[in-house]
Design an enzyme around this catalytic site. Structure first.
Site, short mmCIF file in Angstrom:
data_model
loop_
_atom_site.label_atom_id
_atom_site.label_comp_id
_atom_site.label_asym_id
_atom_site.label_seq_id
_atom_site.Cartn_x
_atom_site.Cartn_y
_atom_site.Cartn_z
CD GLU A 37 -2.47 1.81 0.37
OE1 GLU A 37 -2.39 3.03 0.08
OE2 GLU A 37 -3.19 1.01 -0.26
CB ALA A 38 1.00 4.18 -2.26
CG HIS A 446 -18.52 6.81 -7.44
ND1 HIS A 446 -19.88 7.09 -7.37
CD2 HIS A 446 -18.08 6.75 -6.16
CE1 HIS A 446 -20.23 7.20 -6.10
NE2 HIS A 446 -19.17 7.00 -5.35
#
Length: 511
Positions: A37-38, A446
């Site tokens: 995960e960044a 989205h």
């Protein structure tokens, strides 16, 4: 370059799909799984607080990706907030849980996503779910993710829901995640737990799995490229603490970085339109012209009315919804109208003084015809991508939002809603509606579709989410949607993670 680390599966991105994948793939102790995960760990208190997430937009937990100037929005640039934290956007979103329309998935199937019809995906929606109202043909109460009807009592609006029924819509207790979505009004459902806290991908799927010795989670790690040899992925290169690392995958690399970051990573790795890659001097590994194309996003258009009934500010942004087909020949919802009967507390600090109590309608264009793209700004992996959603490029989208304004005005003048209606403030009677739409529409965060499923030359992944032309590499997140779903996309992203996990485990058992 530091020493290689070897795993069976390497997953890039800890959002909705990536969190589910990490849980399901590591459930078998024989599988070693790395999740990269960044962003940071999800320890910020405002993540758990259902009313605290707006304060995180624009923070270090947000990628803060800005679009190019949008001609359809009068030249405006829009920030698309996306989570850069464990849990991804499930840690920063408004927690609304909308599966979409059964017709969405039938359309996917018709477009080449064999195995993704509604009856194919329904078991995966149910698998994740712990539904407050109990199990049924359409719901499950034993999953990891807590789902409940709007828990904010102030937010529940009889005026809106009954007003919708007075216009002929089903309701007022419509379960849009049940048998049928279209033309019904009911309380929105949220991924919030029994204690009133956000239930993110991290809290629902990663926290229970952290104790497993075969699951490694690395945060603050930016993946730079996918390692590929002989048209097969064998790992990733990532950057953390001023050093580059290699993580190798003996079975598969799965990219779950989202509709803006997943195509970026494929492009950086030489997978994408050959002409674009060559122009940036990136060696072409596989000429896939559809990478980054087909970008879709939902637009929201706030309408504000004066309220006759003062109410406390609400914890959530909204709590009621009406799902509408504006086209007579379709059962596919293209318009979602959310409603809040007072000013949402999370927005209070950033809105001007409205001079008294208000209520807010939020029409959302959920089946846009406009298509955009994600491309590289440069070959530097740390540069943000170029994001051009091409908002309102199609006149059909203007027509749907114009119908939304008409519908809101009709609902506001129903007998029940007139008890609340103190007069239209925004856009106001006499406003030019087309100008209002272009000046005030904005993202509802989205993005989807940029690595779409299909079997044609412009598709990026096959129906089992394998990248065309590259072995041992899949994409599993909102980017694989051929068309964006009719509603908030997080529910579908959890589903994609569930279905991807089953396919990955099945394919690797058979190899």
């Amino acid at each position: 370059m530091l020493n290689n680390q070897i795993y069976d599966y390497v997953i890039v991105g800890a959002g909705a799909s990536g969190s589910v994948l990490a849980n399901r793939l590591s459930a078998d102790p024989a599988n070693s799984v790395l999740l990269i995960e960044a962003g940071k760990e999800d320890q910020e208190p405002n993540i758990k607080d259902p009313g605290g997430f707006v304060s995180l937009w624009g923070s270090e937990l947000d990628w803060q990706l800005e679009t190019t100037r949008q001609d359809g929005l009068g030249g405006r640039q829009i920030v698309i907030n996306q989570g850069k934290v464990l849990g991804g956007s499930t840690s920063l979103n408004a927690m609304m849980y909308v599966r979409g329309n059964p017709g969405n998935y039938e359309e996917w199937k018709a477009l080449g996503a064999e195995g993704w019809g509604y009856r194919d995906v329904l078991p995966y929606f149910k698998k994740s779910e712990s539904f407050e109202n109990g199990a049924s043909e359409y719901h499950h109460d034993g999953g990891e993710l807590s789902i409940r009807d709007c828990p904010d009592e102030v937010m529940r609006s009889e005026h809106f829901l009954v007003g919708a029924t007075e216009l002929g819509y089903d309701g007022p207790n419509w379960d849009y995640n049940g048998e049928r979505q279209e033309n019904g009004a009911g309380l929105l459902q949220f991924h919030i737990d029994e204690n009133g806290n956000r239930d993110s991908g991290a809290s629902a799927f990663l926290d229970p799995a952290r104790k497993r010795d075969n699951l490694t989670i690395i945060t603050n790690a930016q993946v730079l490229k996918i390692l590929i040899q002989d048209q097969a992925a064998f790992g990733v290169e990532f950057f953390t603490e001023n050093e580059n690392w290699h993580a190798l995958a003996t079975k598969e690399v799965i990219i779950s970085a989202g509709a803006l970051a997943s195509p970026k990573l494929l492009l950086l790795s030489g997978i994408g339109p050959a002409n674009e890659l060559s122009a940036l001097q990136i060696p072409v590994v596989n000429d896939l012209p559809g990478v980054g194309k087909n970008l879709q996003d939902h637009l929201q258009l706030p309408m504000i009315f004066r309220s006759k009934i003062p109410m406390p500010n609400t914890t959530l942004l909204t709590g009621n919804a009406l799902f509408v087909c504006t086209k007579d020949d379709s059962t596919q919802v293209d318009l979602q109208i959310n409603f809040t009967p007072s000013l949402p507390q999370p927005l209070a600090p950033i809105l001007p003084d409205l001079g008294g109590p208000v209520c807010i309608f939020l029409p959302i264009l959920v089946q846009p015809e406009s298509r955009g793209e994600v491309s590289l700004r440069s070959k530097n992996p740390l540069d943000a991508p170029l994001v051009n959603p091409n908002y309102l490029n199609s006149e059909a989208d203007i027509r749907v939002l114009s119908k939304a304004v008409e519908l809101v005005r009709e609902l506001a003048n129903t007998p029940k809603f007139l008890e609340l209606n103190g007069g239209e403030m925004v856009p106001g009677q006499g406003a030019d509606i087309s100008t209002f739409i272009r000046n005030q529409s904005t993202t509802i965060w989205h993005p989807a579709g940029t690595c779409r499923i299909g079997q044609d030359p412009d598709a990026v992944v096959d129906p089992r989410l394998r990248v065309h032309g590259i072995q041992k590499l899949r994409v599993a997140d909102a980017s694989v949607m051929p068309t964006v779903t009719s509603g908030n996309t997080v529910a579908a992203c959890f589903m994609i993670g569930e279905k991807a996990a089953d396919m990955i485990l099945e394919d690797n058992r058979n190899n």
